[in-house]
Design a protein around this motif. Structure first.
Motif, short mmCIF file in Angstrom:
data_model
loop_
_atom_site.label_atom_id
_atom_site.label_comp_id
_atom_site.label_asym_id
_atom_site.label_seq_id
_atom_site.Cartn_x
_atom_site.Cartn_y
_atom_site.Cartn_z
N ASP A 61 0.55 -0.91 0.08
CA ASP A 61 0.00 0.06 0.32
C ASP A 61 0.37 0.81 0.41
O ASP A 61 0.77 2.44 -0.95
N ASN A 62 2.62 0.98 0.96
CA ASN A 62 3.13 2.22 0.91
C ASN A 62 4.05 2.11 -0.57
O ASN A 62 4.65 3.64 -0.54
N LEU A 63 3.88 1.64 -1.25
CA LEU A 63 4.50 1.94 -2.41
C LEU A 63 4.29 2.63 -3.18
O LEU A 63 5.55 3.40 -4.34
N GLY A 64 3.21 3.15 -3.09
CA GLY A 64 2.45 4.17 -4.39
C GLY A 64 2.28 3.66 -5.39
O GLY A 64 1.51 4.66 -6.03
N GLY A 65 2.74 3.45 -6.40
CA GLY A 65 3.24 3.40 -8.01
C GLY A 65 2.17 1.57 -8.19
O GLY A 65 2.30 2.66 -9.27
N ASN A 66 2.13 0.38 -7.78
CA ASN A 66 1.55 -0.02 -7.77
C ASN A 66 -0.15 0.62 -7.63
O ASN A 66 -0.30 0.15 -6.33
N LYS A 67 -0.86 0.68 -8.56
CA LYS A 67 -2.07 0.92 -8.31
C LYS A 67 -2.97 -0.31 -7.61
O LYS A 67 -3.70 -0.03 -7.32
N LYS A 68 -2.68 -1.28 -8.43
CA LYS A 68 -3.31 -2.46 -7.47
C LYS A 68 -3.23 -2.73 -5.67
O LYS A 68 -4.25 -3.56 -5.85
N ALA A 69 -2.51 -2.73 -5.70
CA ALA A 69 -1.87 -2.25 -4.49
C ALA A 69 -2.70 -1.90 -3.00
O ALA A 69 -2.08 -1.94 -1.60
N LYS A 70 -2.99 -0.70 -4.07
CA LYS A 70 -3.82 0.60 -3.52
C LYS A 70 -4.96 -0.41 -2.63
O LYS A 70 -5.18 -0.70 -3.10
N LEU A 71 -5.57 -0.24 -1.30
CA LEU A 71 -6.45 -0.05 -0.04
C LEU A 71 -7.31 1.17 -0.43
O LEU A 71 -6.77 2.05 0.05
N ASN A 72 -8.46 0.82 -0.85
CA ASN A 72 -9.17 2.76 -0.32
C ASN A 72 -9.49 2.27 1.21
O ASN A 72 -8.99 1.32 2.48
N LEU A 73 -10.00 3.62 1.60
CA LEU A 73 -9.89 3.75 3.22
C LEU A 73 -11.18 2.57 3.90
O LEU A 73 -10.60 2.69 4.22
N ARG A 74 -12.38 2.12 2.64
CA ARG A 74 -12.45 1.48 3.74
C ARG A 74 -12.15 -0.10 4.23
O ARG A 74 -11.84 -0.81 4.71
N GLN A 129 -8.67 -0.05 4.52
CA GLN A 129 -8.22 -0.07 5.08
C GLN A 129 -8.49 0.39 6.44
O GLN A 129 -7.83 -0.01 7.99
N PHE A 130 -9.74 0.62 7.02
CA PHE A 130 -10.74 0.78 7.81
C PHE A 130 -10.78 -0.45 8.38
O PHE A 130 -10.90 -0.84 10.11
N ILE A 131 -11.32 -1.42 7.51
CA ILE A 131 -11.39 -2.63 7.75
C ILE A 131 -10.48 -3.77 8.53
O ILE A 131 -10.19 -4.64 9.46
N ILE A 132 -9.23 -3.46 7.87
CA ILE A 132 -7.76 -4.09 8.43
C ILE A 132 -8.13 -3.69 9.88
O ILE A 132 -6.94 -4.63 10.67
N LYS A 133 -7.67 -2.16 9.69
CA LYS A 133 -8.05 -1.46 11.46
C LYS A 133 -8.59 -2.47 12.14
O LYS A 133 -7.75 -2.99 13.21
N GLU A 134 -9.80 -2.33 12.20
CA GLU A 134 -10.63 -2.81 13.29
C GLU A 134 -10.46 -4.43 13.72
O GLU A 134 -10.26 -4.90 14.44
N ILE A 135 -10.07 -4.87 12.21
CA ILE A 135 -9.38 -6.62 12.23
C ILE A 135 -8.21 -6.62 13.59
O ILE A 135 -8.43 -7.42 14.44
N ARG A 136 -7.36 -5.68 12.74
CA ARG A 136 -5.92 -6.01 13.52
C ARG A 136 -6.00 -5.67 15.34
O ARG A 136 -6.07 -6.30 16.50
N ASP A 137 -7.18 -4.60 15.73
CA ASP A 137 -7.63 -3.50 17.25
C ASP A 137 -8.26 -5.42 17.84
O ASP A 137 -8.73 -5.32 18.67
N ASN A 138 -9.24 -5.98 16.98
CA ASN A 138 -10.55 -6.79 17.24
C ASN A 138 -10.47 -7.33 16.84
O ASN A 138 -11.36 -8.05 15.84
N ALA A 139 -10.40 -8.55 16.84
CA ALA A 139 -9.50 -10.22 15.83
C ALA A 139 -12.05 -10.97 15.83
O ALA A 139 -11.29 -11.58 14.94
N ASN A 140 -11.80 -10.27 16.86
CA ASN A 140 -13.27 -11.49 16.85
C ASN A 140 -13.74 -10.44 17.23
O ASN A 140 -15.46 -10.91 16.74
N ILE A 141 -13.84 -8.92 16.31
CA ILE A 141 -15.39 -8.21 14.96
C ILE A 141 -15.97 -9.47 14.12
O ILE A 141 -15.03 -10.27 13.20
#
Length: 133
Positions: free
Chosen positions: A87-100, A102-114
């Motif tokens: 996601d941080n490479l910038g040049g790889n458009k296919k690897a970009k994560l949209n905001l949703r 990113q949000f879902i990954i953050k929530e799963i990291r914070d609460n694996a039981n969500i």
């Protein structure tokens, strides 16, 4: 079955390759179900699709090493570290994560039981949309 760990998501598929399936065909995305009747039921219920895009997408992003084959299962392991790096490479458009995503990954990291239902409420979208994301 989907399991969330602090550093990765693992997708476990019970069973093995279909008798008519080859490893090369699997990696290329050939869709050959081990149980044709069950596959048709899942298609009719819109639980699965038969497009053959999933495995090649995972390989494109994470390589063939993302898959491990055991006697009675196939596992795809998606490391969060690689998701962040891509996601941080910038040049790889296919690897970009949209905001949703990113949000879902953050929530799963914070609460694996969500749950999907909890994520859908947080994002104000349907359960199906959360699953698709």
């Amino acid at each position: 079955m989907i399991s969330v760990f602090p550093d990765r998501i693992e997708i476990l598929s019970r069973g093995t390759l279909a008798p008519a399936q080859t490893m090369e065909g699997f990696y290329m995305g050939e869709s050959i179900p081990a149980n044709e009747k069950l596959s048709e039921i899942f298609l009719q219920l819109h639980i699965s699709e038969k497009s053959g895009r999933g495995v090649p997408k995972i390989i494109e992003m994470y390589g063939k090493d993302a898959f491990s084959f055991r006697e009675n299962s196939i596992t795809a392991s998606i490391p969060f570290e690689k998701v962040n790096r891509l996601d941080n490479l910038g040049g790889n458009k296919k690897a970009k994560l949209n905001l949703r995503r990113q949000f879902i990954i953050k929530e799963i990291r914070d609460n694996a039981n969500i749950t999907t239902a909890e994520l859908s409420k947080l994002l104000n979208i349907s359960d199906t949309a959360v699953i698709r994301i």
